[in-house]
Structure formats: C-alpha cells, structure tokens
Design a protein around this motif. Structure first.
Motif, PDB file in Angstrom:
ATOM      1  N   ALA A  24       1.015  -1.207  -0.010  1.00 19.47           N
ATOM      2  CA  ALA A  24      -0.046  -0.140   0.066  1.00 19.47           C
ATOM      3  C   ALA A  24       0.748   1.134  -0.031  1.00 19.47           C
ATOM      4  O   ALA A  24       0.664   2.255  -0.725  1.00 19.47           O
ATOM      5  CB  ALA A  24      -1.093   0.002   1.089  1.00 19.47           C
ATOM      6  N   TYR A  25       1.934   1.507   0.731  1.00 20.45           N
ATOM      7  CA  TYR A  25       2.699   2.293   0.807  1.00 20.45           C
ATOM      8  C   TYR A  25       3.417   2.562  -0.561  1.00 20.45           C
ATOM      9  O   TYR A  25       3.644   3.813  -1.020  1.00 20.45           O
ATOM     10  CB  TYR A  25       3.876   2.376   1.571  1.00 20.45           C
TER      11      TYR A  25
ATOM     12  N   THR B  61       2.197   1.958  -3.499  1.00 27.44           N
ATOM     13  CA  THR B  61       1.136   2.451  -4.497  1.00 27.44           C
ATOM     14  C   THR B  61       0.974   4.112  -3.925  1.00 27.44           C
ATOM     15  O   THR B  61       1.010   4.868  -4.967  1.00 27.44           O
ATOM     16  CB  THR B  61      -0.115   1.657  -4.437  1.00 27.44           C
ATOM     17  N   TYR B  62       1.114   4.389  -2.865  1.00 29.07           N
ATOM     18  CA  TYR B  62       1.028   5.669  -2.297  1.00 29.07           C
ATOM     19  C   TYR B  62       1.968   6.485  -2.946  1.00 29.07           C
ATOM     20  O   TYR B  62       2.060   7.812  -3.210  1.00 29.07           O
ATOM     21  CB  TYR B  62       0.878   5.737  -0.614  1.00 29.07           C
TER      22      TYR B  62
ATOM     23  N   GLY C 216       1.917   6.506  -7.037  1.00 26.95           N
ATOM     24  CA  GLY C 216       0.680   6.748  -7.487  1.00 26.95           C
ATOM     25  C   GLY C 216       0.155   5.610  -8.582  1.00 26.95           C
ATOM     26  O   GLY C 216      -0.795   6.137  -9.489  1.00 26.95           O
TER      27      GLY C 216
ATOM     28  N   LEU D 106      -2.326   8.089   6.415  1.00 31.38           N
ATOM     29  CA  LEU D 106      -2.341   7.602   5.031  1.00 31.38           C
ATOM     30  C   LEU D 106      -3.389   8.269   4.107  1.00 31.38           C
ATOM     31  O   LEU D 106      -4.373   7.601   3.719  1.00 31.38           O
ATOM     32  CB  LEU D 106      -2.707   6.064   5.210  1.00 31.38           C
ATOM     33  N   ASN D 107      -3.527   9.610   4.447  1.00 26.62           N
ATOM     34  CA  ASN D 107      -4.565  10.290   3.977  1.00 26.62           C
ATOM     35  C   ASN D 107      -4.370  11.116   2.732  1.00 26.62           C
ATOM     36  O   ASN D 107      -5.038  11.888   2.135  1.00 26.62           O
ATOM     37  CB  ASN D 107      -5.387  11.065   4.995  1.00 26.62           C
ATOM     38  N   MET D 108      -3.229  10.705   2.137  1.00 21.44           N
ATOM     39  CA  MET D 108      -2.736  11.312   1.006  1.00 21.44           C
ATOM     40  C   MET D 108      -3.152  10.532  -0.377  1.00 21.44           C
ATOM     41  O   MET D 108      -2.972   9.159  -0.319  1.00 21.44           O
ATOM     42  CB  MET D 108      -1.197  11.482   0.843  1.00 21.44           C
ATOM     43  N   ARG D 109      -3.380  10.827  -1.418  1.00 16.49           N
ATOM     44  CA  ARG D 109      -3.808  10.244  -2.343  1.00 16.49           C
ATOM     45  C   ARG D 109      -2.548   9.730  -3.026  1.00 16.49           C
ATOM     46  O   ARG D 109      -2.624   8.484  -3.538  1.00 16.49           O
ATOM     47  CB  ARG D 109      -4.531  11.058  -3.653  1.00 16.49           C
ATOM     48  N   LYS D 110      -1.645  10.432  -3.032  1.00 12.29           N
ATOM     49  CA  LYS D 110      -0.316   9.857  -3.543  1.00 12.29           C
ATOM     50  C   LYS D 110       0.862  10.782  -3.309  1.00 12.29           C
ATOM     51  O   LYS D 110       0.518  11.938  -2.909  1.00 12.29           O
ATOM     52  CB  LYS D 110      -0.240   9.547  -5.061  1.00 12.29           C
TER      53      LYS D 110
ATOM     54  N   LEU E 208       5.993  11.917   3.163  1.00 14.63           N
ATOM     55  CA  LEU E 208       5.393  10.649   3.373  1.00 14.63           C
ATOM     56  C   LEU E 208       6.052   9.901   4.446  1.00 14.63           C
ATOM     57  O   LEU E 208       5.694   9.315   5.296  1.00 14.63           O
ATOM     58  CB  LEU E 208       4.726   9.963   2.032  1.00 14.63           C
TER      59      LEU E 208
END
Length: 231
Positions: free
Chosen positions: A28-29, A31-32, A35, A117-121, A131
């Motif tokens: 998940a990190y 992909t953050y 993007g 984890l509230n950032m889109r990317k 991040l």
C-alpha cells in the motif's frame, strides 16, 4: 563504533520492517509513493519513479529516526553522571518491551497506532520524503518496543555521535528491505502473503532478541559480545 552495536541496531531495523503492522502494508505504501497500482508497477513501467520515490521515502523516515537519536543521546549526555542508573533502568524497560513483543505481557499503550495515510499519492520526491516522515511519526507506537529499545541504548552510550550512528544503522535495517521490496514487488508480492502466517514466530524472535539485549545492557555485558564479533 563497536560491531555488536551496529549489528543490533541494523537487526532491530530489519525486525521493525518485518513486524505485523508494517510488512502487510508495504504494498500500500508503494502504491501511495508511486501513484500506480500494483499491476502497473508489476508491468515494469517507470522504474526511475519507483527508485526516486522509494529513496525519498527512506530519507524521510531516516530523518525522523535520526533526530530521535540526537534528542535521546543529548539527554543521555546530560545524565552522564548517572549513566549506570540510566543503563540499568533502560535494560529493565527493554526486557519489558521484549515480553510485550512476545505476547507474554500486554501493554495497551503500545498497541495504539497513529496512521497517516490520507494522501492520494506522494507528489514528487519531496512528497515521498514528507510521506516517509509521516510514516516514522505516525507508526512509531506500532514499532515502539523495538525502536524504544534502540533509543534507550543510544541514550546510554558515551557520545551523541555514537547514539546517532545507532539510529543510522536502525534506519538502514528498515531501508534496505523496503527498497528491495519496492524494486522487486512483482516477484515478492506472492512471498509476502506467505510470510504473514509466520508473524507470531517473528514476534517471538523479536521479543527474545529484545530481552537478551535488555539483559546484556543491564549487566553491561554488550562489550563481551563485541569481543566475539570484532571482525
């Protein structure tokens, strides 16, 4: 710097990476950071972006961990007249953290997590650094027992520079497997799922390492280990 200290700090970083609340979220990190979806990453597109943002993320959490090392080492320097007391109290705390990690002693405070984890990317390399800093700050309670043990030991060494170096190698222990996972996510994604069932064993081993470390610090016997590891 004594070899045993470096090995302990680096191993602690690896164990933090493998902890049940970090390893499952690594995809998940990634992909953050990029993007991109895991499928897009697996297609091999834009490896340069993956490398740049992974390094930025690593730099971000390393900055926070090293600043923690500077702070605790500075406190230890001020308390240098009571270093033996500081060392013994620290050793006892590390043993308690080890018992918690093994699941023998439950400390509710150490189960709290501050997820960011509230950032889109992560936009650009700077976004990846931010991040990484958020990761280090938000997930500190999750890896608290291991990180706290290294910080306590950093506060007990005889100079700020040695304490900071401990946190540098702790950060490297987390950074190297993270970077390799980001580069090889296509091949490792299957194996990551298989590792999940071994988390209780990993936690038990991590706790045992902390207990041993706490005992060695309390009895001031880490130098004895260094004699065997002085390569």
């Amino acid at each position: 710097m004594e070899n045993v200290n470096i090995i302990l700090a680096f191993s602690a970083g690896v164990l933090s990476f493998l902890s049940p609340c970090i390893l499952p979220l690594i995809p998940a990190y990634i992909t953050y950071l990029t993007g991109m979806s895991i499928e897009e990453i697996n297609s091999g597109k834009d490896k340069i972006t993956i490398v740049k943002k992974s390094l930025g993320f690593i730099l971000g959490f390393s900055i926070i961990f090293i600043l923690m090392g500077v702070s605790i080492s500075s406190v230890g320097k001020v308390l240098s007249n009571n270093r033996d007391v500081f060392r013994k109290v620290g050793g006892i705390l590390i043993i308690i953290f080890g018992l918690h990690t093994m699941g023998i002693l439950k400390i509710k405070t150490l189960y709290r997590e501050g997820r960011v984890l509230n950032m889109r990317k992560a936009e650009g390399t700077f976004g990846a650094i931010v991040l990484g800093m958020a990761f280090a700050t938000g997930w500190t309670p999750c890896i608290g027992p291991i990180l706290s043990s290294i910080l306590i030991y950093a506060g007990s060494v005889d100079s700020v520079s040695k304490g900071v170096l401990l946190l540098v190698f702790y950060s490297l222990g987390m950074a190297i497997p993270f970077f390799l996972t980001a580069l090889l996510i296509q091949k490792l994604s299957v194996y990551l799922k298989r590792i999940y069932k071994y988390f209780p064993v990993i936690s038990f081993i991590s706790g045992a390492v902390l207990i041993l470390m706490g005992i060695m610090i309390f009895t001031n016997k880490l130098t004895m280990l260094n004699n065997y590891l002085n390569f």
